[in-house]
Design a protein around this motif. Structure first.
Motif, PDB file in Angstrom:
ATOM      1  N   GLN A  60       0.835  -1.203   0.000  1.00  9.00           N
ATOM      2  CA  GLN A  60       0.000   0.000   0.000  1.00  9.00           C
ATOM      3  C   GLN A  60       0.872   1.256   0.000  1.00  9.00           C
ATOM      4  OE1 GLN A  60      -2.491  -0.357   3.453  1.00  9.00           O
ATOM      5  NE2 GLN A  60      -4.066  -1.543   2.397  1.00  9.00           N
ATOM      6  N   ALA A  61       1.896   1.258   0.847  1.00 10.50           N
ATOM      7  CA  ALA A  61       2.790   2.411   0.917  1.00 10.50           C
ATOM      8  C   ALA A  61       3.501   2.633  -0.412  1.00 10.50           C
ATOM      9  CB  ALA A  61       3.803   2.218   2.047  1.00 10.50           C
ATOM     10  N   LEU A  62       3.979   1.538  -1.022  1.00 12.67           N
ATOM     11  CA  LEU A  62       4.638   1.666  -2.321  1.00 12.67           C
ATOM     12  C   LEU A  62       3.670   2.173  -3.389  1.00 12.67           C
ATOM     13  CD1 LEU A  62       6.798  -1.597  -2.317  1.00 12.67           C
ATOM     14  CD2 LEU A  62       7.660   0.752  -2.293  1.00 12.67           C
ATOM     15  N   ASP A  63       2.451   1.638  -3.403  1.00 12.30           N
ATOM     16  CA  ASP A  63       1.466   2.071  -4.396  1.00 12.30           C
ATOM     17  C   ASP A  63       1.161   3.557  -4.255  1.00 12.30           C
ATOM     18  OD1 ASP A  63       1.335  -0.481  -5.377  1.00 12.30           O
ATOM     19  OD2 ASP A  63      -0.506  -1.020  -4.326  1.00 12.30           O
ATOM     20  N   ARG A  64       1.003   4.033  -3.013  1.00 15.44           N
ATOM     21  CA  ARG A  64       0.695   5.445  -2.813  1.00 15.44           C
ATOM     22  C   ARG A  64       1.823   6.330  -3.315  1.00 15.44           C
ATOM     23  NH1 ARG A  64      -2.602   8.069   0.727  1.00 15.44           N
ATOM     24  NH2 ARG A  64      -4.049   6.430   0.060  1.00 15.44           N
ATOM     25  N   LEU A  65       3.060   5.953  -3.006  1.00 11.86           N
ATOM     26  CA  LEU A  65       4.187   6.771  -3.441  1.00 11.86           C
ATOM     27  C   LEU A  65       4.405   6.676  -4.947  1.00 11.86           C
ATOM     28  CD1 LEU A  65       6.676   6.064  -0.527  1.00 11.86           C
ATOM     29  CD2 LEU A  65       5.515   8.217  -1.025  1.00 11.86           C
ATOM     30  N   HIS A  66       4.100   5.531  -5.531  1.00 10.41           N
ATOM     31  CA  HIS A  66       4.229   5.388  -6.986  1.00 10.41           C
ATOM     32  C   HIS A  66       3.321   6.379  -7.695  1.00 10.41           C
ATOM     33  CE1 HIS A  66       3.806   3.447 -10.990  1.00 10.41           C
ATOM     34  NE2 HIS A  66       5.061   3.132 -10.783  1.00 10.41           N
ATOM     35  N   GLU A  67       2.176   6.645  -7.093  1.00  9.36           N
ATOM     36  CA  GLU A  67       1.217   7.576  -7.684  1.00  9.36           C
ATOM     37  C   GLU A  67       1.575   9.034  -7.416  1.00  9.36           C
ATOM     38  OE1 GLU A  67      -2.414   6.485  -5.854  1.00  9.36           O
ATOM     39  OE2 GLU A  67      -2.606   4.554  -6.891  1.00  9.36           O
ATOM     40  N   THR A  68       2.273   9.305  -6.292  1.00  3.71           N
ATOM     41  CA  THR A  68       2.394  10.687  -5.833  1.00  3.71           C
ATOM     42  C   THR A  68       3.817  11.219  -5.722  1.00  3.71           C
ATOM     43  OG1 THR A  68       2.397   9.979  -3.499  1.00  3.71           O
ATOM     44  CG2 THR A  68       0.254  10.460  -4.519  1.00  3.71           C
ATOM     45  N   HIS A  69       4.822  10.351  -5.606  1.00  4.23           N
ATOM     46  CA  HIS A  69       6.167  10.855  -5.308  1.00  4.23           C
ATOM     47  C   HIS A  69       7.189   9.832  -5.794  1.00  4.23           C
ATOM     48  CE1 HIS A  69       9.420  12.902  -3.331  1.00  4.23           C
ATOM     49  NE2 HIS A  69       8.635  13.671  -2.594  1.00  4.23           N
ATOM     50  N   GLY A  70       7.650  10.000  -7.023  1.00  2.00           N
ATOM     51  CA  GLY A  70       8.518   9.014  -7.655  1.00  2.00           C
ATOM     52  C   GLY A  70       9.815   8.773  -6.912  1.00  2.00           C
ATOM     53  N   ARG A  71      10.488   9.854  -6.462  1.00  3.98           N
ATOM     54  CA  ARG A  71      11.775   9.675  -5.782  1.00  3.98           C
ATOM     55  C   ARG A  71      11.596   8.952  -4.454  1.00  3.98           C
ATOM     56  NH1 ARG A  71      14.471  13.745  -3.910  1.00  3.98           N
ATOM     57  NH2 ARG A  71      12.812  15.302  -4.110  1.00  3.98           N
ATOM     58  N   ALA A  72      10.532   9.285  -3.736  1.00  3.02           N
ATOM     59  CA  ALA A  72      10.276   8.609  -2.471  1.00  3.02           C
ATOM     60  C   ALA A  72       9.947   7.135  -2.704  1.00  3.02           C
ATOM     61  CB  ALA A  72       9.134   9.293  -1.724  1.00  3.02           C
ATOM     62  N   TYR A  73       9.235   6.848  -3.787  1.00  4.02           N
ATOM     63  CA  TYR A  73       8.920   5.457  -4.126  1.00  4.02           C
ATOM     64  C   TYR A  73      10.198   4.653  -4.358  1.00  4.02           C
ATOM     65  CZ  TYR A  73       7.723   1.464  -7.047  1.00  4.02           C
ATOM     66  OH  TYR A  73       7.643   0.202  -7.575  1.00  4.02           O
ATOM     67  N   ASP A  74      11.116   5.200  -5.155  1.00  4.06           N
ATOM     68  CA  ASP A  74      12.359   4.486  -5.440  1.00  4.06           C
ATOM     69  C   ASP A  74      13.143   4.215  -4.159  1.00  4.06           C
ATOM     70  OD1 ASP A  74      11.808   4.451  -8.137  1.00  4.06           O
ATOM     71  OD2 ASP A  74      12.986   6.248  -8.583  1.00  4.06           O
ATOM     72  N   GLY A  75      13.227   5.231  -3.294  1.00  6.10           N
ATOM     73  CA  GLY A  75      13.969   5.060  -2.049  1.00  6.10           C
ATOM     74  C   GLY A  75      13.341   4.041  -1.131  1.00  6.10           C
ATOM     75  N   LEU A  76      12.021   4.078  -1.013  1.00 11.64           N
ATOM     76  CA  LEU A  76      11.348   3.120  -0.143  1.00 11.64           C
ATOM     77  C   LEU A  76      11.465   1.705  -0.694  1.00 11.64           C
ATOM     78  CD1 LEU A  76       9.650   2.455   2.307  1.00 11.64           C
ATOM     79  CD2 LEU A  76       7.591   2.985   0.967  1.00 11.64           C
TER      80      LEU A  76
END
Length: 391
Positions: A60-76
């Motif tokens: 869920q956390a990855l999906d949310r960041l994939h939609e809203t914050h690309g750099r944060a998604y990659d880091g997470l």
């Protein structure tokens, strides 16, 4: 009384919400000193969630960041992968740093590529070769006694972390881990496919894990020696197969390396398979490649036929990996790989084809020389012992 929260894809659990907040904080950090705090907080929370089996919350956390914050998604994503493949395992009064690694093998065959339990003698030989050529001095090793197909690898971060912990316990004493096979999925039958041997390596925290971390080591030498020394032993346990060993590495890194290498390997394997099956030179085989779209470019597909015959005999899917998109020179890479396999009759279509599958069996359709997507089929008399399609 507080109402119980019902989580959906739009509402995150409390841990997932905090993970998103921490990931954004790290992405926006302005210094390495600040990075360390964000990373430590995320690592501790990820460890807790993995131990509690919170696979859905992590995704869920990855999906949310994939939609809203690309750099944060990659880091997470990097930190979750690191948390699931690495851990500290208690060893008497101390703890040892443990890392799940994969030993990938590319293989093709006219027969079934085995997925099988590995005998103790082979595991012993692999342990010797790993310690001699791949691992740093003093590193312990726990090997799983199964050759995994891609279908049998752990599904998800939690399952990966659980296997890493089990293998980590075995690595403390340089033992092997017996894998129960009763509940593993069946393996699909493909001409070209990957096999993996999984292991955990263990060393005191702060010490090097791999040979190339030592001053006189490097990856190129490690790979060359690994292929030369471990290859013959693995060949014996994979009769009727042509194999190529890739460099053992951390689980997710090795997985990506294998996916990358497997694309070109499948093309070369197809050419070799068709030459052996029909007793043809490579110059008598035609390959037709085309890009396939579903709103955007999803993959390339390559159909193989005999010259002068419209029937597509076999096909290979070339998926996009990582950050690849239609701006990457995928066509050039495919054409070069086919030429290296000896093919001279190569048709690269520049038209966009729809992502279509067979309505009866679900297999992907492949391009022919007329730019149509058709089913790949071998002549019945020549296909008795062969798998249906390539992986």
């Amino acid at each position: 009384m507080k109402q119980r929260r019902h989580y959906t894809s739009h509402r995150l659990s409390r841990d997932a919400e905090r993970l998103v907040w921490l990931a954004k904080g790290l992405a926006d950090s302005g210094s390495r000193a600040e990075d360390l705090w964000w990373e430590a907080e995320q690592a501790a929370l990820i460890d807790k969630m993995l131990a509690a089996g919170q696979e859905d919350a992590l995704n869920q956390a990855l999906d949310r960041l994939h939609e809203t914050h690309g750099r944060a998604y990659d880091g997470l994503a990097d930190l979750i992968e690191a948390g699931s493949e690495s851990l500290l395992v208690p060893d008497r009064a101390d703890a040892r740093q443990c890392l799940l690694v994969a030993l990938p093998i590319l293989a093709w065959s006219r027969y079934r590529i085995p997925d099988r339990k590995l005998p103790g003698a082979l595991l012993g030989n692999l342990r010797v070769q790993m310690k001699a050529h791949v691992l740093a001095d003093g590193v312990r090793l726990g090997l799983a006694d199964l050759m995994f197909s891609p279908d049998q690898l752990p599904r998800g971060f939690v399952a990966t972390h659980r296997l890493a912990r089990q293998l980590g316990e075995a690595a403390l004493t340089d033992d092997d881990l017996a894998i129960a096979v009763d509940d593993l999925p069946e393996t699909g039958h493909y001409i070209a496919d990957l096999r993996y041997i999984l292991a955990v390596i263990s060393a005191p925290p702060g010490r090097p894990l791999f040979r190339w971390q030592e001053i006189d080591g490097n990856r190129e030498t490690a790979l060359r020696e690994w292929q030369a020394q471990a290859g013959p032993s693995l060949q014996v346990t994979m009769p009727g197969c042509a194999i190529q060993l890739l460099l053992p590495d951390a689980y997710y890194a090795a997985w990506r390396q294998a996916d990358q290498a497997g694309r070109g390997y499948s093309l070369s394997a197809t050419a070799a398979y068709l030459q052996a099956t029909f007793d043809l030179p490579a110059s008598a085989i035609r390959a037709v490649a085309a890009p396939y779209y579903e709103h955007r470019l999803v993959e390339w597909r390559i159909g193989f036929a005999r010259q002068g015959d419209d029937q597509v005999l076999h096909g290979v899917v070339w998926p996009l990996l990582g950050a690849e998109d239609e701006n990457a020179d995928i066509a050039g890479e495919i054409e070069q790989t086919l030429k290296q396999a000896g093919l001279t009759d190569i048709l690269m279509l520049d038209q966009r084809l729809a992502l279509e599958y067979c309505e009866d069996c679900g297999a992907p359709l492949f391009p022919n020389a007329d730019g149509e997507s058709v089913h790949a089929e071998m002549p019945e008399a020549e296909d008795n012992a062969a798998p249906l399609h390539l992986h």
